[in-house]
Scaffold this active site. Structure first.
Site: not given
Length: 393
Positions: A89-90, A92-93, A221, A271, A311
Site C-alpha cells: 500500500d502506498s 497514503g491512507f 476511499g 484485503d 486449517c
C-alpha cells in the site's frame, strides 16, 4: 499479464502473471502491515493456509525498520522470507488517518510520525522510491483518501490532485524500474480511483486514470464511513468505467459478505484486517457466520471451530481447548484463531473461483449469504481484554 478466464455477469475469474508467481483471482490478500501478520503467523504458516498474496504497508515500513534497511537486506521477499507476490500500500491512507498535524500541498504531504511525532514528508516520488526499495510485486500509487462525508467541492479538488499525483507516480516508477540496482525492475503499478460517494466524480476520475494504461486499478476511499449499500452503489457505478482487461482492487474490504458482493460487481483483489484482528479477540469465521469462542457454550465443546475445515487449528484442536487458551491469555489461542480465519478467507476465495469456473457463482453467493446468517455476521471488529495490548491492524 492479466488474463480473464471466465465471466458470470460482471464477475470475473482471471489470473495475473507477475515476476513472483501467478495470482489466481478473485483473491484475498493477507495483511502483514509491518511485514508480519499480527497473531504470530509466519510466512511459512501462510504456505499451508492457501495464501496467494501478502499485503505490506509503505508508511509503517518506512518508519520501522526503514525502507533503506529492507533494501540493503535484498527487498521484502528476502527480508520476510516470502516466496509469494507482495503488494505494498502506498502509505497514503495512513498519512491521512494516523499522522498528526498534516498539511497537504501540491508537492505532497507534510506530517508528523504517529510513533514519536518527528516531522516527515511524503509525496508521489517519495512513495514510489520507498516501494522500489521494498521491491514489492505490486506498488500502489500515492493518493489522498478524503472522508466519505466530505463535501463535493473538496472531493473534486482532492481527486484532481490525486490524478496529478498519479501521473508523477507513473513517471517515477518508470524511472526507478530502469535503474541498474532496483530490487524489482518488474514492479507493477496500480492507480487508485477516488471520489467519495459522488457518482460524477468517481466516474470522471475512472475515465481519466484509465487513459494512463496502468498495470491495475483500485477503488479506494470506501469502508471509511459510508454504508454498505453506498459502497455497493459506488462499485456498480464506477467499475464499468475502469479497464476490464486489467485487475480491479477494492481496498480495505471487508467481511465475507462484502467480498461476495464485490466479486459480483467485478472486483478481483480484496484485503482487510478483519480475519487477523477478529481472530485475536476469539472471533472466528465459519460458513454459518461468526462465532465468539469466549462464550460459555463452548467450554465443553469437543468439536473443531468448523467441522470439515482443513486449517491447522481445526485439524487438531477443539473449541473447548482454544477457548481455554484465550481465557488464559495464551498467545497460542490467538494464533490458532488467526490462522483459522485466514484459511477461511483464502478458502472462500478458492470456492468463489471454482464456482465461477463452473458457472454457478450466483447460486454459490446466494447459498453462502443464507448460510452465514445462522450465527450472524458482525460488520465491526470487536474489542476486548484478550488483545488489549495489541495495536490495530
Amino acid at each position: 499479464m492479466y488474463k480473464i478466464l471466465k465471466t458470470e455477469g460482471r464477475a470475473k475469474r482471471a489470473e495475473l502473471q507477475t515476476v513472483h508467481g501467478t495470482i489466481q483471482t478473485p483473491v484475498f490478500m493477507n495483511v502483514a502491515t509491518v511485514a508480519a501478520i499480527k497473531g504470530g503467523v509466519s510466512t511459512q504458516d501462510l504456505e499451508g493456509i492457501k495464501n496467494q498474496v501478502v499485503l505490506c504497508n509503505t508508511y509503517h515500513l518506512h518508519l520501522r525498520p526503514g525502507d533503506e534497511t529492507v533494501y540493503r537486506m535484498g527487498g521484502l521477499h528476502k527480508f520476510m522470507s516470502c516466496n509469494k507476490p507482495i503488494l505494498t500500500d502506498s502509505g497514503g491512507f495512513q498519512v491521512f488517518s494516523l499522522a498528526q498535524n498534516r498539511r497537504i500541498k501540491e508537492e505532497g504531504v507534510y506530517f508528523h510520525s504517529h510513533i514519536d511525532g518527528h516531522k516527515l514528508f511524503m509525496g508521489p516520488e517519495e512513495s514510489m522510491r520507498i516501494q522500489s526499495h521494498l521491491g514489492s510485486t505490486i506498488a500502489m500509487a500515492f493518493d489522498e483518501c478524503p472522508s466519505a462525508r466530505a463535501d463535493h467541492d473538496y472531493v473534486k479538488m482532492s481527486v484532481d490532485r490525486t490524478t496529478r499525483w498519479l501521473i508523477r507516480c507513473k513517471n517515477e516508477m518508470d524511472r526507478l524500474n530502469s535503474l541498474p540496482y532496483t530490487v524489482n525492475p518488474h514492479q507493477l503499478l496500480f492507480g487508485i480511483n477516488q471520489g467519495a460517494i459522488f457518482d460524477d466524480l468517481r466516474i470522471e476520475h475512472a475515465r481519466r486514470i484509465s487513459e494512463l494504461e496502468l498495470d491495475g486499478y483500485a477503488v479506494g476511499g470506501l469502508a471509511v464511513g459510508e454504508t454498505h449499500d453506498e459502497m455497493y452503489h459506488v462499485l456498480e457505478e464506477v467499475v464499468p468505467y475502469l479497464p476490464q482487461d486489467k485487475p480491479t482492487y477494492l481496498m480495505g474490504v471487508g467481511t465475507p459478505a462484502n467480498i461476495l458482493e464485490g466479486v459480483e460487481r467485478g472486483i478481483d483483489f480484496f484485503d482487510c484486517v478483519y480475519p487477523s484482528r477478529n481472530g485475536r479477540h476469539g472471533h472466528v469465521y465459519t460458513k454459518r457466520g461468526k462465532m465468539n469462542l469466549l462464550n460459555a457454550r463452548y467450554e465443553l465443546d469437543s468439536k473443531p471451530i468448523e467441522e470439515g475445515c482443513g486449517c491447522p487449528a481445526c485439524r487438531r484442536y477443539s473449541r473447548s481447548y482454544i477457548r481455554h487458551l484465550l481465557k488464559s491469555g495464551e498467545m497460542l489461542g490467538m494464533r490458532l484463531c488467526v490462522m483459522h480465519n485466514l484459511y477461511f478467507y483464502n478458502n472462500l476465495m478458492e470456492e468463489i473461483r471454482t464456482a465461477l469456473d463452473e458457472g454457478r457463482f450466483a447460486q454459490y453467493k446466494k447459498d453462502m449469504l443464507e448460510s452465514m446468517r445462522e450465527y450472524g455476521e458482525e460488520q465491526r471488529a470487536p474489542g476486548g481484554d484478550i488483545a488489549k495490548n495489541w495495536k490495530k491492524g
